[in-house]
Design a protein around this motif. Structure first.
Motif, short mmCIF file in Angstrom:
data_model
loop_
_atom_site.label_atom_id
_atom_site.label_comp_id
_atom_site.label_asym_id
_atom_site.label_seq_id
_atom_site.Cartn_x
_atom_site.Cartn_y
_atom_site.Cartn_z
N ASP A 1 -35.44 -21.02 29.79
CA ASP A 1 -36.20 -21.82 30.75
C ASP A 1 -36.53 -21.03 32.02
O ASP A 1 -37.15 -21.55 32.92
CB ASP A 1 -35.43 -23.09 31.12
N GLY A 2 -36.10 -19.78 32.06
CA GLY A 2 -36.39 -18.93 33.21
C GLY A 2 -36.60 -17.50 32.78
O GLY A 2 -36.14 -17.08 31.71
N ALA A 3 -37.32 -16.76 33.60
CA ALA A 3 -37.51 -15.32 33.38
C ALA A 3 -37.50 -14.66 34.75
O ALA A 3 -37.98 -15.24 35.73
CB ALA A 3 -38.83 -15.05 32.66
N TRP A 4 -36.91 -13.47 34.82
CA TRP A 4 -36.80 -12.75 36.08
C TRP A 4 -37.38 -11.36 35.86
O TRP A 4 -36.91 -10.61 35.00
CB TRP A 4 -35.34 -12.70 36.53
N LEU A 5 -38.41 -11.05 36.63
CA LEU A 5 -39.12 -9.78 36.47
C LEU A 5 -39.00 -8.97 37.76
O LEU A 5 -38.89 -9.54 38.85
CB LEU A 5 -40.59 -10.03 36.16
N CYS A 6 -39.06 -7.65 37.60
CA CYS A 6 -39.03 -6.78 38.77
C CYS A 6 -39.89 -5.55 38.49
O CYS A 6 -40.19 -5.23 37.35
CB CYS A 6 -37.59 -6.38 39.11
N ALA A 7 -40.25 -4.88 39.58
CA ALA A 7 -41.00 -3.63 39.45
C ALA A 7 -40.05 -2.56 38.90
O ALA A 7 -38.88 -2.50 39.31
CB ALA A 7 -41.54 -3.20 40.80
N PRO A 8 -40.52 -1.72 37.98
CA PRO A 8 -39.64 -0.69 37.42
C PRO A 8 -39.04 0.24 38.47
O PRO A 8 -37.92 0.70 38.31
CB PRO A 8 -40.55 0.09 36.47
N ASP A 9 -39.77 0.47 39.57
CA ASP A 9 -39.27 1.36 40.62
C ASP A 9 -38.49 0.62 41.70
O ASP A 9 -38.05 1.21 42.67
CB ASP A 9 -40.42 2.15 41.25
N GLY A 10 -38.32 -0.70 41.53
CA GLY A 10 -37.57 -1.48 42.49
C GLY A 10 -38.32 -1.85 43.76
O GLY A 10 -37.79 -2.51 44.64
N VAL A 11 -39.58 -1.44 43.86
CA VAL A 11 -40.39 -1.74 45.04
C VAL A 11 -41.16 -3.04 44.76
O VAL A 11 -41.66 -3.25 43.68
CB VAL A 11 -41.36 -0.59 45.35
N THR A 65 -47.64 -8.01 31.92
CA THR A 65 -48.88 -7.29 31.69
C THR A 65 -49.66 -7.10 32.99
O THR A 65 -50.15 -6.01 33.28
CB THR A 65 -49.75 -8.05 30.66
N ALA A 66 -49.77 -8.15 33.78
CA ALA A 66 -50.57 -8.11 35.01
C ALA A 66 -50.01 -7.14 36.03
O ALA A 66 -50.76 -6.41 36.67
CB ALA A 66 -50.67 -9.51 35.61
N LEU A 67 -48.69 -7.12 36.19
CA LEU A 67 -48.08 -6.34 37.27
C LEU A 67 -47.39 -5.06 36.82
O LEU A 67 -47.00 -4.25 37.65
CB LEU A 67 -47.05 -7.21 38.01
N GLY A 68 -47.21 -4.88 35.51
CA GLY A 68 -46.46 -3.74 35.03
C GLY A 68 -44.97 -3.91 35.30
O GLY A 68 -44.22 -2.93 35.35
N TYR A 69 -44.52 -5.14 35.52
CA TYR A 69 -43.12 -5.42 35.79
C TYR A 69 -42.32 -5.40 34.48
O TYR A 69 -42.87 -5.43 33.40
CB TYR A 69 -42.97 -6.80 36.44
N ILE A 70 -41.01 -5.35 34.64
CA ILE A 70 -40.08 -5.36 33.51
C ILE A 70 -39.10 -6.53 33.70
O ILE A 70 -39.00 -7.09 34.79
CB ILE A 70 -39.30 -4.03 33.40
#
Length: 147
Positions: free
Chosen positions: A56-66, A23-28
């Motif tokens: 026990d873990g989650a990995w998030l990234c920016a939708p545009d890869g930046v 929610t905070a970053l708009g990451y996926i």
């Protein structure tokens, strides 16, 4: 070639904290690394204790890869001190200092509704906040977006 970085947050509930940071970053959710089709398949390759779960873990990234990837990992010990490294959430836009401050305040209020808390306001400059597990971060003005 410059090195790429990940930011890692320790926590007690990775899936809950990942929801806040999405929610905070708009990451996926980051897809599992090739050649794996699921995170569960990827996780199974490691020789981990039976009580160690992919949840026990989650990995998030920016939708545009930046931007840096965010790894959120469950650890047994609680947070005990102030972060030495923190995330700055930059609110884009231009305008007067009052308009920028209004956007910073609006973003910090949105993140409070998402489960964060305001620790201190630095009037006209930034808001010091904590995520639901107490990890400090700031909300501040960013550069105006173009195009």
């Amino acid at each position: 070639m410059a090195a790429r970085i990940d930011l890692t947050l320790d926590c007690t509930d990775a899936q809950f904290l990942a929801g806040f940071w999405r929610t905070a970053l708009g990451y996926i959710d980051e897809p599992p690394p090739a050649p794996f089709k699921t995170r569960e398949e990827w996780h199974a390759q490691f020789d981990l204790p039976e009580d160690d779960s992919v949840d026990d873990g989650a990995w998030l990234c920016a939708p545009d890869g930046v931007g840096p990837r965010l790894a959120i990992l469950k650890v047994p010990e609680p947070k005990t001190a102030k972060n030495r490294l923190h995330i700055d959430v930059r609110v884009p836009g231009h305008g007067s200092p009052e308009e920028r401050w209004a956007r910073i305040r609006a973003e910090s209020e949105r993140l409070v509704r998402a489960g964060g808390s305001v620790l201190e306001e630095f009037e006209g400059h930034h808001v010091l906040m904590a995520d639901p597990e107490g990890n400090e971060f700031c909300v501040a003005a960013g550069p105006a977006q173009t195009g």
